[in-house]
Structure formats: C-alpha cells, structure tokens
Motif scaffolding. Structure first.
Motif, PDB file in Angstrom:
ATOM      1  N   GLU A 106       0.799  -1.208   0.000  1.00 22.89           N
ATOM      2  CA  GLU A 106       0.000   0.000   0.000  1.00 22.89           C
ATOM      3  C   GLU A 106       0.841   1.272   0.000  1.00 22.89           C
ATOM      4  OE1 GLU A 106      -3.121   0.103   2.865  1.00 22.89           O
ATOM      5  OE2 GLU A 106      -3.489  -2.039   2.660  1.00 22.89           O
ATOM      6  N   TYR A 107       2.078   1.168   0.442  1.00 21.86           N
ATOM      7  CA  TYR A 107       2.937   2.347   0.552  1.00 21.86           C
ATOM      8  C   TYR A 107       4.239   2.141  -0.194  1.00 21.86           C
ATOM      9  CZ  TYR A 107      -0.357   3.900   4.012  1.00 21.86           C
ATOM     10  OH  TYR A 107      -1.505   4.287   4.622  1.00 21.86           O
ATOM     11  N   LEU A 108       4.744   3.226  -0.772  1.00 21.98           N
ATOM     12  CA  LEU A 108       5.986   3.180  -1.534  1.00 21.98           C
ATOM     13  C   LEU A 108       7.007   4.115  -0.899  1.00 21.98           C
ATOM     14  CD1 LEU A 108       4.397   3.574  -5.071  1.00 21.98           C
ATOM     15  CD2 LEU A 108       5.238   1.460  -4.055  1.00 21.98           C
ATOM     16  N   LYS A 109       8.276   3.727  -0.971  1.00 21.14           N
ATOM     17  CA  LYS A 109       9.353   4.593  -0.519  1.00 21.14           C
ATOM     18  C   LYS A 109       9.655   5.605  -1.614  1.00 21.14           C
ATOM     19  CE  LYS A 109      11.586   1.232   2.462  1.00 21.14           C
ATOM     20  NZ  LYS A 109      12.822   0.487   2.723  1.00 21.14           N
ATOM     21  N   SER A 110      10.426   6.628  -1.258  1.00 21.32           N
ATOM     22  CA  SER A 110      10.750   7.697  -2.208  1.00 21.32           C
ATOM     23  C   SER A 110      11.396   7.171  -3.478  1.00 21.32           C
ATOM     24  CB  SER A 110      11.688   8.714  -1.558  1.00 21.32           C
ATOM     25  OG  SER A 110      11.055   9.349  -0.486  1.00 21.32           O
ATOM     26  N   SER A 111      12.336   6.245  -3.350  1.00 20.36           N
ATOM     27  CA  SER A 111      13.023   5.720  -4.537  1.00 20.36           C
ATOM     28  C   SER A 111      12.052   5.005  -5.473  1.00 20.36           C
ATOM     29  CB  SER A 111      14.150   4.775  -4.119  1.00 20.36           C
ATOM     30  OG  SER A 111      13.632   3.678  -3.383  1.00 20.36           O
ATOM     31  N   GLU A 112      11.073   4.306  -4.906  1.00 20.05           N
ATOM     32  CA  GLU A 112      10.086   3.606  -5.731  1.00 20.05           C
ATOM     33  C   GLU A 112       9.179   4.597  -6.455  1.00 20.05           C
ATOM     34  OE1 GLU A 112       9.566  -0.416  -3.046  1.00 20.05           O
ATOM     35  OE2 GLU A 112       8.578   1.427  -2.384  1.00 20.05           O
ATOM     36  N   VAL A 113       8.815   5.678  -5.772  1.00 21.71           N
ATOM     37  CA  VAL A 113       7.966   6.703  -6.379  1.00 21.71           C
ATOM     38  C   VAL A 113       8.709   7.406  -7.512  1.00 21.71           C
ATOM     39  CG1 VAL A 113       6.763   8.885  -5.971  1.00 21.71           C
ATOM     40  CG2 VAL A 113       6.609   7.036  -4.290  1.00 21.71           C
ATOM     41  N   ARG A 114       9.994   7.696  -7.282  1.00 22.65           N
ATOM     42  CA  ARG A 114      10.791   8.358  -8.333  1.00 22.65           C
ATOM     43  C   ARG A 114      10.874   7.495  -9.585  1.00 22.65           C
ATOM     44  NH1 ARG A 114      14.843   9.009  -4.382  1.00 22.65           N
ATOM     45  NH2 ARG A 114      16.278   8.016  -5.806  1.00 22.65           N
ATOM     46  N   LYS A 115      11.079   6.202  -9.408  1.00 27.78           N
ATOM     47  CA  LYS A 115      11.142   5.299 -10.566  1.00 27.78           C
ATOM     48  C   LYS A 115       9.792   5.217 -11.269  1.00 27.78           C
ATOM     49  CE  LYS A 115      14.798   2.370  -8.745  1.00 27.78           C
ATOM     50  NZ  LYS A 115      15.130   1.055  -8.185  1.00 27.78           N
ATOM     51  N   LEU A 116       8.728   5.111 -10.484  1.00 27.50           N
ATOM     52  CA  LEU A 116       7.390   4.985 -11.041  1.00 27.50           C
ATOM     53  C   LEU A 116       6.978   6.228 -11.811  1.00 27.50           C
ATOM     54  CD1 LEU A 116       4.832   3.165 -11.089  1.00 27.50           C
ATOM     55  CD2 LEU A 116       4.085   4.367  -9.052  1.00 27.50           C
ATOM     56  N   MET A 117       7.271   7.406 -11.256  1.00 25.91           N
ATOM     57  CA  MET A 117       6.869   8.660 -11.890  1.00 25.91           C
ATOM     58  C   MET A 117       7.926   9.198 -12.853  1.00 25.91           C
ATOM     59  SD  MET A 117       5.004  10.620  -8.721  1.00 25.91           S
ATOM     60  CE  MET A 117       4.302  11.913  -9.736  1.00 25.91           C
TER      61      MET A 117
END
Length: 105
Positions: free
Chosen positions: A35-46
């Motif tokens: 349900e939650y993503l870390k900053s590095s995962e969000v950066r890759k996703l976006m």
C-alpha cells in the motif's frame, strides 16, 4: 559492593523474551507493504528526480507519511496523480502549475 551473577539460564530467558518482543513489533512495521511506496520507488514509477519529488512533497501536492527517517507515499495517491494513459512528464508539469489537483480528487 553488591554483585549480581548472570547465569546461562538467565541469558536464555532474556533471549526468548527479546525474540517474543521483536515478533510483536515487526508485524506492525511491515503491515501492508504493497500500500505504501518509498521515495526511490515513487521516483522510478513517476520518472522524476529526487528534487522534483521533494518539491512535490514540500509544496503539499503529494501527500506523504514519515516514519523515522523514511518517507512513504500512498500507492493510491500516486495512481490518482498519474491517471491512466497520461504521460508522466505532463502530469508532473501540471502538478507544478496546480492543474492536476482537480484530476486527483
């Protein structure tokens, strides 16, 4: 001077108590990892830089939760921001201008 002796059985009891306490703590910290993503995962996703993510976070355009030193983002918030079929770069640019807020609600 008062001396206390620690026996091997005392250490084994302490060990089992510590293991039980850790077992109680760990499920609370690892609950719902999808349900939650870390900053590095969000950066890759976006497909954005760390600076862009920081700007979105500080400006309040991307909600977050901070636990200790780790920043978490809701997967649902990210989905809402990205939307379906929208190029990532265009969404981020609209976020900076404040235009994507209506789409995210």
């Amino acid at each position: 001077m008062n001396l206390d002796l620690v026996t091997k059985s005392d250490l084994l009891e302490l060990k089992s108590d510590l293991i039980e306490e850790i077992k109680r703590i760990i499920p609370l910290q690892t609950a719902a990892p999808d349900e939650y993503l870390k900053s590095s995962e969000v950066r890759k996703l976006m497909k954005i830089s760390a600076g862009t993510l920081l700007h979105l976070r500080v400006s309040g355009k991307l909600p977050f939760t901070k636990i200790g030193r780790i920043v978490y983002f809701s997967r649902e918030d990210i989905r809402r921001i990205l939307g379906k079929g929208t190029p990532d770069d265009a969404v981020v640019k609209r976020l900076f201008r404040g235009e994507a807020n209506e789409e995210c609600k």
